[in-house]
Design an enzyme around this catalytic site. Structure first.
Site, mmCIF file in Angstrom:
data_model
loop_
_atom_site.group_PDB
_atom_site.id
_atom_site.type_symbol
_atom_site.label_atom_id
_atom_site.label_comp_id
_atom_site.label_asym_id
_atom_site.label_seq_id
_atom_site.Cartn_x
_atom_site.Cartn_y
_atom_site.Cartn_z
ATOM 1 N N ASN A 9 0.857 -1.183 0.000
ATOM 2 C CA ASN A 9 0.000 0.000 0.000
ATOM 3 C C ASN A 9 0.897 1.238 0.000
ATOM 4 O O ASN A 9 1.689 1.441 0.927
ATOM 5 C CB ASN A 9 -0.900 -0.026 1.234
ATOM 6 C CG ASN A 9 -1.897 1.113 1.242
ATOM 7 O OD1 ASN A 9 -1.531 2.265 1.012
ATOM 8 N ND2 ASN A 9 -3.142 0.824 1.535
ATOM 9 N N HIS A 12 0.968 6.164 1.924
ATOM 10 C CA HIS A 12 1.705 7.104 2.768
ATOM 11 C C HIS A 12 2.899 7.740 2.072
ATOM 12 O O HIS A 12 3.512 8.662 2.610
ATOM 13 C CB HIS A 12 2.072 6.447 4.097
ATOM 14 C CG HIS A 12 0.842 6.148 4.908
ATOM 15 N ND1 HIS A 12 -0.035 7.138 5.286
ATOM 16 C CD2 HIS A 12 0.318 4.987 5.354
ATOM 17 C CE1 HIS A 12 -1.044 6.601 5.963
ATOM 18 N NE2 HIS A 12 -0.850 5.293 5.999
ATOM 19 N N HIS A 45 -5.782 3.497 -1.339
ATOM 20 C CA HIS A 45 -7.108 3.822 -0.825
ATOM 21 C C HIS A 45 -7.444 5.243 -1.263
ATOM 22 O O HIS A 45 -6.838 6.200 -0.791
ATOM 23 C CB HIS A 45 -7.093 3.709 0.708
ATOM 24 C CG HIS A 45 -8.429 3.941 1.349
ATOM 25 N ND1 HIS A 45 -8.619 3.810 2.707
ATOM 26 C CD2 HIS A 45 -9.635 4.314 0.844
ATOM 27 C CE1 HIS A 45 -9.883 4.076 3.002
ATOM 28 N NE2 HIS A 45 -10.515 4.394 1.875
ATOM 29 N N ARG A 47 -9.566 7.866 -0.620
ATOM 30 C CA ARG A 47 -10.521 8.274 0.413
ATOM 31 C C ARG A 47 -11.383 9.424 -0.081
ATOM 32 O O ARG A 47 -10.973 10.225 -0.925
ATOM 33 C CB ARG A 47 -9.778 8.672 1.684
ATOM 34 C CG ARG A 47 -9.006 7.525 2.344
ATOM 35 C CD ARG A 47 -8.414 7.959 3.673
ATOM 36 N NE ARG A 47 -9.448 8.170 4.662
ATOM 37 C CZ ARG A 47 -9.675 7.362 5.708
ATOM 38 N NH1 ARG A 47 -8.931 6.289 5.880
ATOM 39 N NH2 ARG A 47 -10.629 7.615 6.558
ATOM 40 N N ARG A 51 -7.173 12.661 1.471
ATOM 41 C CA ARG A 51 -6.097 13.086 2.381
ATOM 42 C C ARG A 51 -4.716 12.649 1.900
ATOM 43 O O ARG A 51 -3.717 13.217 2.325
ATOM 44 C CB ARG A 51 -6.339 12.559 3.800
ATOM 45 C CG ARG A 51 -6.260 11.063 3.941
ATOM 46 C CD ARG A 51 -6.425 10.629 5.378
ATOM 47 N NE ARG A 51 -7.753 10.974 5.891
ATOM 48 C CZ ARG A 51 -8.208 10.550 7.068
ATOM 49 N NH1 ARG A 51 -7.436 9.804 7.841
ATOM 50 N NH2 ARG A 51 -9.410 10.872 7.479
ATOM 51 N N GLU A 72 -8.748 0.321 -2.730
ATOM 52 C CA GLU A 72 -9.599 0.333 -1.544
ATOM 53 C C GLU A 72 -10.539 1.522 -1.617
ATOM 54 O O GLU A 72 -10.143 2.621 -2.021
ATOM 55 C CB GLU A 72 -8.748 0.427 -0.276
ATOM 56 C CG GLU A 72 -7.858 -0.781 -0.051
ATOM 57 C CD GLU A 72 -7.044 -0.686 1.227
ATOM 58 O OE1 GLU A 72 -6.552 -1.729 1.687
ATOM 59 O OE2 GLU A 72 -6.900 0.437 1.763
ATOM 60 N N THR A 103 -8.090 3.428 8.905
ATOM 61 C CA THR A 103 -9.306 2.615 8.929
ATOM 62 C C THR A 103 -9.434 1.903 10.268
ATOM 63 O O THR A 103 -8.513 1.252 10.738
ATOM 64 C CB THR A 103 -9.283 1.579 7.792
ATOM 65 O OG1 THR A 103 -9.119 2.265 6.552
ATOM 66 C CG2 THR A 103 -10.574 0.785 7.751
ATOM 67 N N GLU A 153 -10.799 -9.717 3.212
ATOM 68 C CA GLU A 153 -9.516 -9.302 3.776
ATOM 69 C C GLU A 153 -9.723 -9.187 5.278
ATOM 70 O O GLU A 153 -10.475 -8.323 5.744
ATOM 71 C CB GLU A 153 -9.033 -7.972 3.211
ATOM 72 C CG GLU A 153 -7.696 -7.553 3.823
ATOM 73 C CD GLU A 153 -7.132 -6.263 3.241
ATOM 74 O OE1 GLU A 153 -6.242 -5.676 3.901
ATOM 75 O OE2 GLU A 153 -7.564 -5.850 2.151
ATOM 76 N N HIS A 193 -3.608 -4.811 7.803
ATOM 77 C CA HIS A 193 -3.769 -3.658 8.690
ATOM 78 C C HIS A 193 -2.875 -3.818 9.931
ATOM 79 O O HIS A 193 -3.082 -4.688 10.754
ATOM 80 C CB HIS A 193 -5.210 -3.429 9.144
ATOM 81 C CG HIS A 193 -5.440 -2.011 9.617
ATOM 82 N ND1 HIS A 193 -5.594 -0.954 8.739
ATOM 83 C CD2 HIS A 193 -5.484 -1.466 10.858
ATOM 84 C CE1 HIS A 193 -5.754 0.170 9.427
ATOM 85 N NE2 HIS A 193 -5.683 -0.119 10.711
#
Length: 242
Positions: A9, A12, A45, A47, A51, A72, A103, A153, A193
């Site tokens: 992922n 970030h 993701h 969102r 963000r 996602e 999340t 998941e 996660h």
């Protein structure tokens, strides 16, 4: 050797970019590095509050990701419309609250069952796989299967946050039990996660586990070791643990 694959992922990387509002670092370039060093796919993701990952990122990533491209997303009409244009290999439906830092917990499949079924059908018509991010609970697993989803998941956050041997083992048992149910009713299993370089190895023998989605710990490690090394190190951990 483990058959579990790593999807990285890269959200970030975008978080750092958005802190300055410029173009660096670029999550698209990051995705290329991840795949070059062992990642089987890329997860982002998009969102609702944008963000980190932006709309242009998801379209640009579609052009460069060679493995599985997993998007996602919340149960949002706006994001669904974008996803149908992007055509990722897979979408993962996740809960989303504006005020949360990350999340928190799994999707409420029971409350949102009708809506989820509609979304699963919509994406299946486009030959796009659907995964549901859920708590490791029997009801959620069975409802996920009923919805027509291809994958669950399993939310590993509670396991990752557990303190003390007994609490960690309890959460590990929950994950393994949920995965066993999933395998018995023929719905495929991913997990993610909060996973990192220490807590990943113990769950790799989870029944039927195919794929891990890991982001924050890899991007954090990359600050000190470089992204290529950070990905390679986690791939090695996965490959060395059956």
């Amino acid at each position: 050797m483990s058959h579990v694959q790593l999807c990285v992922n890269v959200d970030h990387i975008a978080t750092l970019r958005q802190a300055r509002g410029g173009n660096e670092p670029d999550p698209v370039q990051g995705a290329i590095i991840c795949e070059e060093h062992g990642a089987a796919g890329i997860t982002v993701h998009l969102r609702e509050d944008r963000r980190h990952i932006q709309d242009h990122d998801v379209f640009s990533l579609r052009k460069v990701v060679k493995g599985k491209y997993n998007l996602e997303m919340a149960l949002s009409d706006e994001i669904i419309e974008i996803a149908l244009k992007v055509k990722p290999d897979q979408i993962t439906l996740v809960p989303e609250k504006r005020q949360e830092i990350t999340t928190e917990g799994g999707l409420d499949v029971k409350t949102n069952f009708k809506r989820i079924c509609e979304i699963v059908s919509l994406f299946h018509r486009e030959n796009i796989l659907v995964s549901l991010f859920i708590e490791p609970e029997e009801e959620a697993v069975k409802l996920s299967k009923e919805s027509g989803a291809d994958f669950i998941e399993l939310h590993t956050g509670t396991y990752c946050n557990a303190k003390g041997k007994d609490a960690i083992e309890k959460e590990k048992r929950r994950l393994f039990h949920a995965a066993s149910i999933a395998r018995n009713i023929s719905i495929r299993v991913n997990a993610g996660h909060g996973l990192n370089y220490i807590n990943t190895a113990p769950i790799l023998i989870m029944p039927g586990l195919e794929e891990l989605n890991i982001g924050h710990s890899i991007i954090s490690r990359s600050i000190f070791t470089g992204l290529a090394n950070a990905v390679s190190e986690l791939v090695q951990i996965i490959n060395e643990n059956k």
